[in-house]
Design a protein around this motif. Structure first.
Motif, mmCIF file in Angstrom:
data_model
loop_
_atom_site.group_PDB
_atom_site.id
_atom_site.type_symbol
_atom_site.label_atom_id
_atom_site.label_comp_id
_atom_site.label_asym_id
_atom_site.label_seq_id
_atom_site.Cartn_x
_atom_site.Cartn_y
_atom_site.Cartn_z
ATOM 1 N N LEU A 1 -3.637 2.233 -2.700
ATOM 2 C CA LEU A 1 -3.929 0.827 -3.114
ATOM 3 C C LEU A 1 -2.910 0.296 -4.312
ATOM 4 N N VAL A 2 -2.741 1.524 -5.219
ATOM 5 C CA VAL A 2 -1.930 1.073 -6.482
ATOM 6 C C VAL A 2 -0.550 0.864 -5.921
ATOM 7 N N ASP A 3 0.056 1.639 -5.155
ATOM 8 C CA ASP A 3 1.472 1.609 -4.691
ATOM 9 C C ASP A 3 1.645 0.203 -3.822
ATOM 10 N N HIS A 4 0.766 -0.007 -2.953
ATOM 11 C CA HIS A 4 0.691 -1.274 -2.228
ATOM 12 C C HIS A 4 0.479 -2.521 -2.917
ATOM 13 N N PHE A 5 -0.141 -2.561 -4.037
ATOM 14 C CA PHE A 5 -0.299 -3.624 -4.999
ATOM 15 C C PHE A 5 0.899 -3.901 -5.760
ATOM 16 N N GLN A 6 1.638 -2.867 -6.191
ATOM 17 C CA GLN A 6 2.749 -2.852 -6.798
ATOM 18 C C GLN A 6 3.841 -3.377 -6.077
ATOM 19 N N GLU A 7 4.136 -2.872 -4.836
ATOM 20 C CA GLU A 7 4.924 -3.302 -3.595
ATOM 21 C C GLU A 7 4.900 -4.951 -3.536
ATOM 22 N N GLU A 8 3.664 -5.473 -3.227
ATOM 23 C CA GLU A 8 3.332 -6.699 -3.245
ATOM 24 C C GLU A 8 3.766 -7.689 -4.301
ATOM 25 N N VAL A 9 3.484 -7.106 -5.625
ATOM 26 C CA VAL A 9 3.879 -7.788 -6.914
ATOM 27 C C VAL A 9 5.273 -7.875 -6.986
ATOM 28 N N TYR A 10 6.155 -6.821 -6.685
ATOM 29 C CA TYR A 10 7.394 -6.819 -6.948
ATOM 30 C C TYR A 10 8.321 -7.595 -5.969
ATOM 31 N N LEU A 11 7.425 -7.751 -4.691
ATOM 32 C CA LEU A 11 8.017 -8.517 -3.390
ATOM 33 C C LEU A 11 7.903 -10.099 -3.893
ATOM 34 N N HIS A 12 6.851 -10.319 -4.684
ATOM 35 C CA HIS A 12 6.476 -11.841 -5.016
ATOM 36 C C HIS A 12 6.704 -11.921 -6.686
ATOM 37 N N PRO A 13 7.755 -11.578 -7.223
ATOM 38 C CA PRO A 13 7.850 -11.819 -8.715
ATOM 39 C C PRO A 13 7.453 -13.403 -9.307
ATOM 40 N N GLU A 14 7.507 -14.316 -8.332
ATOM 41 C CA GLU A 14 6.975 -15.633 -8.869
ATOM 42 C C GLU A 14 5.529 -15.880 -8.919
ATOM 43 N N TRP A 15 4.838 -14.922 -8.485
ATOM 44 C CA TRP A 15 3.333 -14.931 -8.417
ATOM 45 C C TRP A 15 2.806 -15.165 -9.907
ATOM 46 N N SER A 16 1.525 -15.955 -9.875
ATOM 47 C CA SER A 16 1.010 -16.262 -11.321
ATOM 48 C C SER A 16 0.040 -14.945 -11.295
ATOM 49 N N ALA A 17 -0.615 -15.001 -12.434
ATOM 50 C CA ALA A 17 -1.394 -13.729 -12.878
ATOM 51 C C ALA A 17 -2.829 -13.844 -11.799
ATOM 52 N N ALA A 18 -3.039 -15.050 -11.634
ATOM 53 C CA ALA A 18 -4.349 -15.263 -10.581
ATOM 54 C C ALA A 18 -4.050 -14.736 -9.341
ATOM 55 N N ASP A 19 -2.733 -15.063 -8.951
ATOM 56 C CA ASP A 19 -2.004 -14.511 -7.625
ATOM 57 C C ASP A 19 -2.100 -12.941 -7.380
ATOM 58 N N ARG A 20 -2.170 -12.282 -8.557
ATOM 59 C CA ARG A 20 -1.883 -10.976 -8.692
ATOM 60 C C ARG A 20 -3.400 -10.217 -8.474
ATOM 61 N N LYS A 21 -4.298 -11.091 -9.311
ATOM 62 C CA LYS A 21 -5.767 -10.503 -9.270
ATOM 63 C C LYS A 21 -6.317 -10.619 -8.043
ATOM 64 N N ASN A 22 -5.872 -11.709 -7.105
ATOM 65 C CA ASN A 22 -6.265 -12.054 -5.887
ATOM 66 C C ASN A 22 -5.869 -11.197 -5.076
ATOM 67 N N CYS A 23 -4.573 -10.716 -4.931
ATOM 68 C CA CYS A 23 -4.005 -9.507 -4.190
ATOM 69 C C CYS A 23 -4.710 -8.222 -4.416
ATOM 70 N N TRP A 24 -4.933 -7.951 -5.745
ATOM 71 C CA TRP A 24 -5.588 -6.623 -5.911
ATOM 72 C C TRP A 24 -6.820 -6.643 -5.384
ATOM 73 N N ARG A 25 -7.825 -7.679 -5.541
ATOM 74 C CA ARG A 25 -8.993 -7.590 -4.758
ATOM 75 C C ARG A 25 -8.975 -7.556 -3.224
ATOM 76 N N GLU A 26 -7.949 -8.367 -2.619
ATOM 77 C CA GLU A 26 -7.806 -8.129 -1.018
ATOM 78 C C GLU A 26 -7.578 -6.760 -0.628
#
Length: 566
Positions: free
Chosen positions: A426-451
């Protein structure tokens, strides 16, 4: 000499650069292979001495982040470490272009050349300032976490001390402890979001400037993934979802029934047994003495090594205010010995972290023959095999620590090894999504983590925590901030460690210890998959072998009746 007597000196970097460049010139302009080899050894010595000072500053700052002297030294290294690395890149250039390269490759580890190629790809003058800013933001995060002093049951406690109440048998107490713990991250939510937002931006900019498509590509290069690629990691993560998550749900169902509760909420997950999880018997000194006796019984090598760790006071294990969170092991080049850092809190985690970090330390001790400072430790995927396997290889001595609860500890420990795998993925997948979407807001990242959390860890029921339900759990995972893309390495190593468990505990294979010693002795001189092969282990990417391994673990746990766990 004891640790407190080790001399730290802030180096004069101008003088160091002059000295280093002169040695590098001798290396690059050597008229004979013998001269080139001698010059390379001098460059190793210079880099080792520099690494020693850098590590001492880091260790002493982490022991007490409020110490003004070492806080200043930490700031110094935040700024100057990239500059030192750029100085060292001149050597890597000379190494790769040496007219004696063929002869050098015969005498020095092949991984030195792989490392040199990566370093030249990851750093040049265009990203020095970005690196410095990144270091500063990481230090800010560490300082925030270390500053935590939270009131609970009439006493101020660090995060580590507070987490000891997560396994409290009284449900309302552990629920309250979780709530206070989470309140710290809610209080600092905006600050942590801002730190991470800057880290993502800085890392993305570095990747872009150096010609990478994104920081995911950069991060894999940073982790020196020399024998596999991200597509294999994708397949491994999916394998964990399909094969490990269902086994874990059976374990959580058993846990719910064992605890006698209708719903397993997030604050129930750490409690394995209704009367409380096994706790080690004795204080820190008692545990160290028991570990010393254990390591003498395990082997002459481990016994002699652990004696030296005690004699030289090379362990700082107590949790206390102002101390950096977590645990780690560093190798101090000049004295050729490792240092173990931890935060004991009176739970079984104390034994886990002691055996885990001793695995790292013992490996570096056996690899101290390696003169290249970057290769004493292997890449992190390999290094975590040594640490995680040591946790299992010491199972026969757990009665020293847990007495009559040792079997309950083993069940919980083996279960947690399986339960960790989806979280690591999960941690690896989350980081991959975050760095593929550097424009994300803090809320976007939290939503991604929870999903993603729902996919990998569906047992997490956050009905009673609005903050965790919107996705802030990852704030506590320091690796995400400090060492991006490290975390998947734990999962790769865990399935290797489970093979050592199977061979030593289930099969009682007499070659197991010698294979473990063999992979410890080579340090970073081989790649991950070469090390796996040397240890007579199956590759984590061989899904048929991994399926069989997981079935064996599942069968072992299933065969233990609940009557033995009460």
């Amino acid at each position: 000499m004891i640790f407190s007597d080790f001399t730290y000196e802030r180096p004069d970097l101008n003088q160091y650069e002059t000295t280093f460049n002169a040695a590098n010139k001798h290396f690059s302009e050597a008229n004979s292979y013998s001269d080139a080899k001698t010059a390379l050894q001098e460059l190793n010595r210079l880099r080792g001495d520099m690494a020693k000072n850098m590590k001492l500053a880091y260790i002493r700052h982490s022991i007490d982040t409020s110490d003004n002297f070492y806080r200043d030294e930490n700031d110094f290294w935040d700024h100057h470490e990239p500059l030192v690395n750029q100085i060292h890149n001149h050597f890597y250039e000379s190494l790769l272009s040496s007219p004696f390269r063929t002869l050098l490759e015969a005498d020095f580890p092949a991984t030195l050349f792989l490392f040199a190629e990566d370093q030249l790809r990851l750093l040049d003058d265009s990203v020095i300032e970005l690196k410095q800013q990144e270091n500063e933001m990481v230090s800010q995060y560490i300082q925030v976490i270390a500053s935590a002093e939270l009131e609970f049951e009439g006493k101020k406690r660090t995060l580590s001390e507070l987490s000891a109440f997560f396994t409290e048998p009284i449900r309302e107490i552990r629920k309250a402890a979780h709530a206070v713990y989470e309140s710290f991250f809610v209080t600092h939510e905006q600050e942590i979001d801002e730190i991470f937002d800057q880290l993502v931006t800085l890392r993305h900019q570095q990747a872009q400037k150096l010609g990478f498509a994104n920081y995911v590509e950069y991060g894999d290069r940073l982790m020196n993934r020399w024998s596999y690629d991200r597509q294999q990691l994708h397949a491994f993560r999916q394998f964990i979802v399909e094969e490990v998550v269902p086994i874990n749900q059976k374990l959580y169902k058993r846990q719910q029934e064992r605890l006698g509760i209708d719903t397993l909420f997030h604050y129930d997950l750490p409690l394995v047994y209704p009367t409380g999880n096994p706790r080690p018997q004795g204080n820190r000194n008692d545990l160290v003495q028991k570990a010393q006796a254990m390591y003498h019984e395990l082997s002459d090598e481990t016994g002699n090594f652990f004696d030296q760790m005690i004699q030289q006071e090379l362990m700082d294990l107590d949790g206390r205010p102002g101390k950096q969170s977590g645990g780690y092991c560093e190798f101090i080049d000049e004295v050729q010995m490792p240092f173990i850092f931890a935060n004991f809190n009176g739970t079984s985690d104390d034994v886990d972290v002691l055996t885990h970090e001793t695995g790292h330390a013992f490996q570096s001790y056996l690899s101290r023959w390696i003169t290249e400072p970057e290769l004493v430790f292997p890449t992190s995927d390999t290094a975590e095999i040594h640490s995680m396997s040591m946790e299992f290889l010491t199972w026969p001595w757990m009665n020293k620590f847990f007495g009559t609860d040792s079997e309950k500890y083993k069940f919980a420990h083996l279960s947690s090894a399986l339960q960790f795998l989806p979280y690591g993925a999960l941690v690896d997948h989350f980081q991959e999504e975050v760095y593929l979407h550097p424009e994300w807001s803090a809320a976007d990242r939290k939503n991604c983590w929870r999903e993603l959390e729902k996919r990998y860890c569906p047992e997490r029921d956050y009905q009673s925590s609005e903050a965790l339900a919107r996705g802030i759990y990852w704030y506590r995972q320091g690796h995400i901030f400090e060492v991006p893309f490290y975390y998947i390495d734990y999962t790769l190593a865990q399935v290797c460690a489970l093979q050592f468990w199977q061979r030593s505990i289930v099969e009682q294979n007499p070659t197991t210890w010698e294979d473990y010693l063999a992979i410890c002795r080579i340090g970073g001189s081989k790649t991950f998959l070469e090390t796996v092969q040397l240890g007579h282990l199956s590759s984590p990417f061989d899904h048929a072998k991994m399926t069989a391994l997981l079935a064996a673990v599942d069968q072992y746990l299933t065969a233990i009746p609940e009557t033995e766990l009460n």
